[in-house]
Design a protein around this motif. Structure first.
Motif, mmCIF file in Angstrom:
data_model
loop_
_atom_site.group_PDB
_atom_site.id
_atom_site.type_symbol
_atom_site.label_atom_id
_atom_site.label_comp_id
_atom_site.label_asym_id
_atom_site.label_seq_id
_atom_site.Cartn_x
_atom_site.Cartn_y
_atom_site.Cartn_z
ATOM 1 N N ASP A 1 0.852 -1.187 0.000
ATOM 2 C CA ASP A 1 0.000 0.000 0.000
ATOM 3 C C ASP A 1 0.891 1.242 0.000
ATOM 4 O O ASP A 1 1.409 1.653 1.028
ATOM 5 N N ASN A 2 1.097 1.802 -1.180
ATOM 6 C CA ASN A 2 1.940 2.971 -1.390
ATOM 7 C C ASN A 2 3.417 2.562 -1.387
ATOM 8 O O ASN A 2 4.095 2.573 -0.368
ATOM 9 N N LEU A 3 3.882 2.182 -2.561
ATOM 10 C CA LEU A 3 5.264 1.727 -2.723
ATOM 11 C C LEU A 3 6.259 2.808 -2.316
ATOM 12 O O LEU A 3 7.263 2.518 -1.657
ATOM 13 N N LEU A 4 5.971 4.026 -2.684
ATOM 14 C CA LEU A 4 6.890 5.119 -2.359
ATOM 15 C C LEU A 4 7.043 5.296 -0.860
ATOM 16 O O LEU A 4 8.148 5.396 -0.322
ATOM 17 N N LYS A 5 5.911 5.293 -0.176
ATOM 18 C CA LYS A 5 5.934 5.491 1.274
ATOM 19 C C LYS A 5 6.596 4.328 1.995
ATOM 20 O O LYS A 5 7.212 4.512 3.051
ATOM 21 N N ASN A 6 6.485 3.122 1.433
ATOM 22 C CA ASN A 6 7.007 1.931 2.111
ATOM 23 C C ASN A 6 8.441 1.582 1.724
ATOM 24 O O ASN A 6 8.972 0.580 2.211
ATOM 25 N N THR A 7 9.063 2.381 0.881
ATOM 26 C CA THR A 7 10.451 2.091 0.498
ATOM 27 C C THR A 7 11.308 3.343 0.646
ATOM 28 O O THR A 7 11.955 3.550 1.673
ATOM 29 N N VAL A 8 11.282 4.191 -0.348
ATOM 30 C CA VAL A 8 12.152 5.371 -0.373
ATOM 31 C C VAL A 8 11.894 6.286 0.824
ATOM 32 O O VAL A 8 12.815 6.667 1.559
ATOM 33 N N MET A 9 10.627 6.637 1.031
ATOM 34 C CA MET A 9 10.297 7.556 2.124
ATOM 35 C C MET A 9 10.471 6.886 3.485
ATOM 36 O O MET A 9 10.835 7.542 4.477
ATOM 37 N N LYS A 10 10.236 5.581 3.543
ATOM 38 C CA LYS A 10 10.391 4.851 4.801
ATOM 39 C C LYS A 10 11.850 4.864 5.254
ATOM 40 O O LYS A 10 12.139 4.980 6.457
ATOM 41 N N ALA A 11 12.771 4.743 4.313
ATOM 42 C CA ALA A 11 14.197 4.784 4.662
ATOM 43 C C ALA A 11 14.542 6.106 5.335
ATOM 44 O O ALA A 11 15.236 6.140 6.368
ATOM 45 N N THR A 12 14.052 7.189 4.786
ATOM 46 C CA THR A 12 14.328 8.515 5.353
ATOM 47 C C THR A 12 13.705 8.663 6.731
ATOM 48 O O THR A 12 14.326 9.201 7.663
ATOM 49 N N GLU A 13 12.475 8.166 6.856
ATOM 50 C CA GLU A 13 11.786 8.263 8.144
ATOM 51 C C GLU A 13 12.531 7.483 9.220
ATOM 52 O O GLU A 13 12.707 7.966 10.342
ATOM 53 N N GLU A 14 12.985 6.282 8.903
ATOM 54 C CA GLU A 14 13.678 5.462 9.903
ATOM 55 C C GLU A 14 15.047 6.034 10.267
ATOM 56 O O GLU A 14 15.462 5.993 11.429
ATOM 57 N N LEU A 15 15.750 6.565 9.292
ATOM 58 C CA LEU A 15 17.068 7.136 9.579
ATOM 59 C C LEU A 15 16.953 8.422 10.402
ATOM 60 O O LEU A 15 17.812 8.713 11.228
ATOM 61 N N ASN A 16 15.892 9.197 10.120
ATOM 62 C CA ASN A 16 15.577 10.383 10.929
ATOM 63 C C ASN A 16 16.820 11.267 11.154
ATOM 64 O O ASN A 16 17.131 11.668 12.276
ATOM 65 N N ALA A 17 17.518 11.555 10.079
ATOM 66 C CA ALA A 17 18.743 12.352 10.176
ATOM 67 C C ALA A 17 18.403 13.790 10.581
ATOM 68 O O ALA A 17 17.600 14.445 9.902
ATOM 69 N N PRO A 18 19.007 14.297 11.635
ATOM 70 C CA PRO A 18 18.663 15.651 12.097
ATOM 71 C C PRO A 18 19.079 16.745 11.125
ATOM 72 O O PRO A 18 18.560 17.865 11.201
ATOM 73 N N TRP A 19 19.992 16.442 10.216
ATOM 74 C CA TRP A 19 20.451 17.454 9.262
ATOM 75 C C TRP A 19 19.568 17.526 8.012
ATOM 76 O O TRP A 19 19.830 18.341 7.120
#
Length: 955
Positions: free
Chosen positions: A246-264
């Motif tokens: 359900d939403n490939l973009l949200k579950n792959t590319v965007m999910k990586a960014t969300e999990e890494l949660n880089a403060p910069w």
């Protein structure tokens, strides 16, 4: 009434444009040509005296040292000439010509008034060419008939001012009672590119409203719901081999960014570009766009507006950033394709190649932005559908990164005027191409004017710093419909379309609304700042016009000449799109490893690889770009003692008085995707990252951009490979700790002929941007000094699947390079420590062509030889063949040059990662490689290798 001036080189001077035409004619095998002379023609509408024409020619148009000119008050007279065939080419009515606008402005500056200007090129081809070849030469070489008219003597050019007639009439579409067949017809005939489920959703909405939609409402919905704008495939529901995503973009590319949660990471996936922290004062933003379909139809204009559009993305990020660098990656069919192999309706790859390069060159150079990074890739399957990636990075003050339109703010459009160019660009880009596309969709192509955009940029930065607006975005796909629709999504907007400045009369209200004419930005301006911002733009000769205001009722209302022509709920416009549901499958293709005979000498193979289209020098392209402008370039695209070696990544200083810099790189190899799209995507990330490491960077603050270009994802196998690649993006980005901050997808890149569908290979571009604390630690790729040691860092595996070595021998293979992210990250981090210590003299990553190609490039770029021994390479598994170690494209490998006095220190730093001392740099200009059996398997003069590398694209 009109008159003309023809400007041309004096006979004693060679005509470079004419020579280029001769070369193109002979390349296409059309004729043997002795001479071609080219004249620039200017047609002036209105009454001009002979003295005025003479003044115009002398003061504005002709260089008296090298050029002659002819003036005539009657353009219908075409003097016959027994020594020449005469062809005249000009832009079609309504197609933008920046030269015309510049001439009109220059005439105003010298107080000469005209009603209009048109330009043309006149080609005088020697009479020895057969007459029957002339129309073919005109169509194949001299003109793009999608946007240009051709006149062949004795035909008389008939020029007139651009006048369109479109009397105002509000138009509604009969939709409520339409059957499915009629709905599909409405979508097709209107070039809406909406499927039946989407048309039914629109029908249901208007049934609820108890009225029919107007044409402009349907157009607005189509632009907003286009694949190009909303990425509905990546956001839909996908059944992949029985698993629901359900939403490939949200579950792959965007999910990586969300999990890494880089403060910069300051802003990701929500603005026109992603933003990361740079220093205590500034942030950096980065965006890469595609402009594929327009570039297939009109290469120059498509690429021209591709780079212009992504520059405007940077201008429209936050409250406006200053562009500081451009990057571009192109994919073309094979330049040596025989003309008879070109599908009907497609342009020759060489013509596409030259047009795309010229379009990006002219726009970037005229904007004063350095083009510092890029790549070019060739494959037979791009023949009907070239891929044009254009990217820009910018710098923005930290307190300027947020924006918001507010109720009662004025809607102000600034920059260029609106014309018919770019109509249906967003919907056109969301469909497949075929041999009719050039005729049906020629209006979707725009021609840019970089000078207008440069003036707009400079003025915008002044307005930004004076706090004159609350929000900004660019007019890209969908034109005003998308720009105002996005800015007013949470407020609502009211627009008066007759107030929009036009290039010429006669546009309908719907055309004004969806036109994608270039160089336009939309601002949300507080009422109290209206006079100040209008005065500022007027002072800089940039048009700024109030066309409406933002409201607070979440409705979009469009007026034309006091009549409402469109009314849409913002909620339906942005949230009414039905979710796509697609099936996806992927099965391994089952290729086998070839059995190639072993050789005693691989010198010929190395030369052949260096001459391969995807490895050979791209200097012919790079030299056309300005990579020095703005003065911040530290490490440029070409490096070495003669500045002609292939750099891995580029470095610039955004703030000239500081030593902090940014690194930009990219990774891509579509051939891996034929074997396994997951490992293709993983390898693209690894390549982009190892290029950053190669030039002295590290993984501490690296952000990624993804650009997916795929075929028709309605087909399960195509979509399945896209799913595999997206999953790799998540896995590898998380493993390396490198978040995605922006991206783009371009689907339906297929060309349908009478006999087949040509599908592009799965193409994923990964772009990387990194902050480098001190640019003085930059490392270039060229070998530096005889006697220095050469190490191979990283482990080599039997991974020749999809390699260029297999390709030159006619094979694919199955052992595609695999990324081991755990060991890869450790290797990169460790090598970055060595470069930070200043003990790495040069470094070059092993990519296309593997170790042998990397060594050859380092050697001839540095003007030094090398002697290497393959037995010292660290390998995984039993490898007994020399060609495997020479040409494997295993990821995360580097050739590193170290001074002998730093040997102990370097090996101490690298002790926990695979590395082998292969040999050393030599004074003699020879690349010598000793094989596993202690016998020399390559011994080649470095200048012969360099010639093999440089000659293919020495055009």
């Amino acid at each position: 009434m009109h008159s003309r001036i023809e400007v041309f080189l004096k006979d004693e001077y060679a005509d470079p444009l004419g020579k280029n035409v001769i070369s193109e004619i002979e390349t296409f095998g059309l004729a043997k040509v002795k001479s071609v002379r080219v004249r620039q023609v200017y047609i002036f509408f209105g009454k001009l005296t002979e003295n005025e024409l003479d003044t115009i020619a002398k003061k504005l148009l002709a260089d008296s040292v090298t050029q002659h000119y002819l003036c005539t008050s009657d353009s219908s007279r075409q003097t016959p000439h027994e020594h020449f065939h005469i062809i005249e080419v000009s832009r079609k009515p309504g197609v933008m010509d920046p030269v015309e606008q510049s001439v009109i402005k220059a005439l105003r500056d010298i107080n000469i008034s005209v009603d209009g200007v048109k330009t043309a090129h006149k080609y005088m081809i020697d009479a020895s060419v057969p007459a029957e070849a002339i129309p073919v030469i005109a169509a194949k070489v001299l003109a793009n008939t999608n946007i240009e008219d051709v006149f062949i003597y004795p035909e008389i050019p008939k020029y007139r001012q651009t006048v369109f007639s479109a009397p105002f009439k509000k138009k509604t579409i009969s939709l409520i009672n339409a059957q499915d067949v009629q709905l599909e017809k409405i979508s097709a005939e209107g070039q809406l590119s909406l499927n039946i489920h989407e048309m039914r959703a629109i029908q249901q909405h208007y049934t609820t409203l108890r009225r029919e939609p107007t044409d402009i409402e349907l157009e607005t919905i189509a632009q907003t719901w286009s694949e190009h704008c909303v990425h509905k495939t990546m956001k839909g529901r996908i059944n992949f081999n029985g698993k629901i995503i359900d939403n490939l973009l949200k579950n792959t590319v965007m999910k990586a960014t969300e999990e890494l949660n880089a403060p910069w990471c300051v802003s990701v996936f929500k603005d026109n570009a992603g933003i990361i922290e740079f220093d205590e004062e500034y942030n950096v933003c980065f965006k890469v766009e595609t402009h594929n379909h327009p570039s297939a139809i009109e290469p120059y204009g498509g690429a021209n507006t591709g780079i212009g559009g992504v520059i405007r993305d940077i201008m429209g990020t936050g409250l406006g950033a200053k562009p500081i660098l451009n990057t571009d990656v192109f994919c073309f069919g094979m330049p040596d394709t025989p003309p008879e192999k070109i599908p009907k309706g497609a342009l020759h790859p060489k013509k596409v190649f030259k047009g795309v390069v010229a379009g990006v060159r002219d726009y970037g150079n005229r904007m004063g932005i350095p083009t510092v990074n890029g790549a070019i890739y060739f494959d037979e399957r791009y023949i009907g559908n070239p891929i044009v990636f254009c990217g820009t990075a910018g710098i923005i003050p930290k307190n300027m990164c947020q924006k918001e339109s507010r109720p009662d703010d004025l809607i102000v459009v600034v920059g260029g005027r609106t014309g018919r160019d770019g109509i249906h660009g967003a919907t056109f880009s969301s469909a497949e191409l075929n041999e009719q596309s050039e005729h049906m969709s020629g209006g979707a192509v725009q021609i840019g004017n970089a000078i207008t955009e440069k003036m707009t940029l400079d003025t915008l930065l002044q307005a930004r710093d004076r706090g004159l607006y609350n929000c900004i975005t660019d007019c890209g796909a969908g034109g005003l419909s998308s720009a105002v629709g996005e800015m007013g999504q949470y407020t609502g907007a009211c627009v008066y379309l007759e107030k929009v400045p036009l290039k010429y009369e006669g546009l309908s209200y719907a055309e004004i609304w969806i036109s994608e004419s270039q160089e336009r930005m939309v601002l949300s301006v507080p009422k109290e700042k209206e006079m100040e911002i209008i005065t500022l733009f007027n002072a800089e000769n940039v048009e700024a016009t109030v066309i409406g205001h933002f409201t607070g009722d979440n409705m979009l209302r469009l007026y034309y000449q006091s009549e409402m022509v469109g009314e849409l709920e913002m909620d339906f416009l942005h949230n009414g799109l039905p979710r796509l549901e697609r099936e996806a499958i992927w099965n391994a293709p089952g290729f086998e490893e070839p059995s190639l005979p072993e050789k005693e000498n691989y010198g010929t193979d190395l030369k052949k690889l260096l001459s391969e289209w995807n490895i050979c020098s791209k200097e012919w392209v790079i030299r056309q770009y300005d990579h020095e402008v703005q003065g911040g370039s530290v490490l440029k695209p070409l490096q070495g003692v003669q500045n002609d070696g292939p750099g891995d990544a580029s470095i610039i200083k955004p703030v000239l008085w500081r030593n902090k810099g940014i690194i930009v790189s990219n990774g891509m190899n579509p051939r891996y995707g034929d074997i396994d799209p997951y490992h293709m995507a993983a390898s693209a990330i690894d390549e982009a990252l190892r290029q950053i490491i190669s030039v002295g960077g590290n993984l501490k603050r690296v952000a990624l951009l993804d650009n997916f270009c795929w075929g028709n994802t309605n087909k399960p196998d195509r979509l399945g490979s896209l799913v595999m690649a997206a999953q790799a993006c998540y896995d590898i980005a998380v493993a390396y700790g490198t978040p995605f901050i922006s991206g783009k997808d371009s689907l339906n890149n297929e060309f349908i002929t009478e006999t087949e569908t040509i599908v592009i290979p799965p193409t994923l571009l990964i772009s990387a941007i990194s902050v480098l604390d001190d640019v003085r630690n930059a490392v270039s790729m060229n070998a530096k000094e005889p006697g220095n040691l050469i190490y191979l860092v990283g482990v080599t595996r039997n991974e020749l699947g999809g390699s260029h070595y297999y390709y030159i021998h006619g094979h694919k293979g199955k052992n595609v390079p695999v990324v081991n992210a755990f060991s890869g990250k450790k290797t990169m981090n460790t090598l970055s420590i060595a470069t930070a210590h200043g003990i790495v003299r040069s470094c070059h990553d092993c990519s296309e062509g593997g170790l042998a190609v990397a060594a050859a490039e380092m050697a001839f770029a540095g003007g030094c030889g090398m002697e290497l021994n393959l037995s010292q390479a660290v390998v995984e598994g039993e490898i007994t063949r020399n060609d495997t170690i020479l040409f494997s494209e295993t990821n995360t490998r580097f050739l590193v040059e170290v001074k002998p006095e730093h040997k102990i220190e370097f090996e101490a730093v690298m002790k926990d990662v695979p590395h082998g001392l292969l040999g050393k740099v030599r004074q003699e200009p020879c690349l010598k490689i000793i094989g596993l059996n202690n016998i020399t398997i390559i011994e080649e003069d470095i200048y012969a290798l360099k010639e093999a590398w440089q000659s293919p694209l020495r055009w």
